[in-house]
Motif scaffolding. Structure first.
Motif, short mmCIF file in Angstrom:
data_model
loop_
_atom_site.label_atom_id
_atom_site.label_comp_id
_atom_site.label_asym_id
_atom_site.label_seq_id
_atom_site.Cartn_x
_atom_site.Cartn_y
_atom_site.Cartn_z
N SER B 114 1.13 -1.15 0.18
CA SER B 114 -0.02 -0.12 0.16
C SER B 114 0.88 0.88 0.06
CB SER B 114 -0.86 -0.26 1.15
OG SER B 114 -1.85 0.97 1.58
N THR B 118 0.60 3.37 -2.85
CA THR B 118 0.17 5.60 -2.82
C THR B 118 1.14 6.04 -3.43
OG1 THR B 118 -0.01 4.78 -1.04
CG2 THR B 118 -1.78 3.99 -1.49
N THR B 119 2.36 5.40 -2.30
CA THR B 119 3.02 6.72 -2.55
C THR B 119 3.37 7.16 -3.76
OG1 THR B 119 3.87 6.14 -1.03
CG2 THR B 119 5.18 7.27 -1.87
N ASN B 122 0.21 8.47 -6.08
CA ASN B 122 -0.40 9.85 -5.09
C ASN B 122 0.98 11.48 -6.04
OD1 ASN B 122 -2.32 9.62 -3.73
ND2 ASN B 122 -0.76 9.51 -1.64
#
Lengths: 315, 202
Positions: B114, B118-119, B122
């Motif tokens: 995750s 997500t990093t 984003n």
């Protein structure tokens, strides 16, 4: 206190919403939490989340929220890894056996003008999912088991037994290891069925399976090959060891004292033994050799052990 | 050639956006994890459903796969698959700064997945003035042929996908994994219009 429109909507949610400031003090929680945690928002407002939920694994929780803060990205916690984070009661206390509400928890960063100001925690009640998933898993396990077991004798069925043999055969080939196979067939089984009925025949099969299962070693795989024929896989076993086991099986079956309608039933067995040879390329070859030996044992007068011909020189 | 294929400019533009996002993501991850994180130049290719199984076939030894869906504005969506080999995931708890035993092996895999997904996404989203939401990451069962099986289950939904593969390495913790982003056919045209807009602005 008048509620904003958004707060009113949030209060309708059947999920928990907690908003924390960056010191982990509670600045909002919705009606779901007021009900399930049994605390009104005004009673927890500005309290540390650790004071309200002392059960939280503090170090883990802090590391998790640090990630959200530093990476400005959401983080998740699923019931499948952690059944629950917050000790909340759930709505099915009667029909499920879990104590607390199973939860999927999401942590998301809340920004204001590009600056992280709060962390929002979303708690979904997945007790139902958890309950049904657990039942499903148990049912699948039971099914998988039922798929491997012979209904009458409760030992492995032919399909599973053969899969085991295929694996052991491949392993023995790869590591150049010993592998022996014993196949045995109850003598004159048809006569038992004809003279005493199929109930008696079934009883004989069940009792035979029971005593042999007690006899074999834990590493051996015992199954019902078909009708009145059974088979044992003996990994890491040479011909001498296999003959030893085969003779024990023969003896044990001869010794079973069976009664049917108070009448003694005598059972004997003919046994074929084979071990893996250089010319065996498929596990079916091994079965064929053990089978040949089994017919040899029958031809020689039953109630005895025979070895596959190609092996006789080694014994 | 299919109408969904990116043209050369679009492909270059996407490659550049991903390169920049990788740089920023690796920087953020390095600071968070307190160790050097190397992201290898990704491969971007379009695959159809049938050939995807073949291109992924070299991963049949994968010990674990974590899947996480992502969705943004303008119809940008897809699924990220994080693929691990068994020897690559021994020190994840250490890498994440947890005490041994504080979280299960499954939870470690899901957590790091995750974080990586997500990093990166984003940063990528901010490059295209977008914002991503994510579904909860899920560990797909590790059966004998897991990735291919999983992909075969996806085949109901699409014929064609854009595949972006990024390899992560954290040498200090002997950690490696592949992130495979799959953007389904229905979202490719959305990506293309975003890319066209960016190209126009230059």
């Amino acid at each position: 206190m008048t509620l904003s429109f958004c707060e009113k909507v949030t209060n309708q949610l059947n999920s928990g919403v907690i908003v924390l400031d960056l010191d982990y003090r509670i600045v909002f929680w919705n009606n779901f939490l007021a009900i399930h945690a049994n605390k009104q928002f005004k009673d927890v407002c500005d309290l540390s989340v650790y004071d309200v939920f002392p059960e939280l694994p503090k170090r883990w929780f802090e590391r998790k929220l640090n990630g959200v803060k530093q990476l400005n990205s959401p983080s998740f916690c699923s019931w499948e890894q952690r059944h629950h984070l917050f000790e909340l009661p759930h709505t099915r206390p009667i029909t499920t056996d879990s104590h607390y509400m199973a939860q999927n928890v999401t942590f998301t960063p809340i920004e204001d003008k590009g600056q992280l100001t709060h962390i929002c925690i979303l708690i979904e009640d997945v007790t139902d999912v958890c309950h049904y998933q657990t039942m499903l898993r148990k049912t699948l396990d039971d099914l998988a088991m039922a798929n491997r077991i012979d209904g009458l004798t409760q030992v492995y069925n032919r399909k599973h037994w053969e899969e085991c043999l295929a694996q052991e055969f491949a392993r023995a080939r790869r590591y150049d290891a010993d592998l022996a196979l014993i196949m045995f067939d109850l003598d004159h089984f048809k006569r038992i069925n004809d003279n005493y009925g199929h109930q008696c025949g079934d009883m004989v099969l069940i009792e035979t399976a029971k005593v042999i299962e007690e006899l074999i070693r834990i590493s051996d795989t015992f199954g019902r090959y078909g009708g009145e024929e059974f088979a044992v896989i003996l990994p890491e076993t040479g011909i001498a060891g296999a003959l030893d086991v085969a003779e024990k099986i023969r003896q044990r079956i001869e010794d079973i004292a069976l009664l049917f309608n108070e009448e003694p039933i005598n059972v004997t067995t003919s046994i074929g033994v084979a071990t893996i040879g250089d010319d065996d390329f498929r596990y079916e070859d091994l079965i064929a050799h053990a089978d040949q030996a089994l017919y040899e044992a029958k031809a020689l007068g039953r109630n005895q052990v025979a070895v596959n011909k190609t092996l006789i020189a080694c014994v | 050639m299919s109408a969904f294929n990116l043209n050369e400019d679009q492909q270059d533009c996407l490659q550049e956006l991903i390169n920049v996002a990788m740089g920023q993501a690796s920087d953020q991850l390095a600071r968070y994890l307190d160790t050097f994180v190397d992201l290898r130049v990704p491969s971007i290719e379009q695959v159809d459903a049938s050939s995807l199984s073949i291109t992924l076939n070299d991963k049949t030894l994968a010990s674990a796969i974590v899947s996480q869906g992502f969705f943004g504005y303008e119809g940008i969506r897809g699924e990220a698959l994080l693929v691990y080999q068994s020897q690559d995931s021994l020190q994840i708890a250490d890498l994440l700064g947890y005490e041994p035993g504080e979280l299960s092996e499954e939870e470690q895999l899901i957590d790091i997945s995750s974080i990586l997904t997500t990093t990166f996404l984003n940063v990528f989203a901010s490059q295209i003035d977008n914002q991503m939401s994510y579904s909860a990451p899920r560990l797909l069962s590790a059966s004998q042929n897991p990735l291919v099986e999983h992909v075969e289950n996806l085949l109901f939904h699409w014929d064609l996908a854009l595949k972006v593969k990024i390899t992560y390495r954290v040498t200090d913790f002997s950690f490696n994994c592949d992130m495979i982003l799959l953007i389904p056919e229905s979202a490719i045209s959305n990506i293309k219009s975003v890319l066209d807009r960016i190209l126009e602005e230059f």
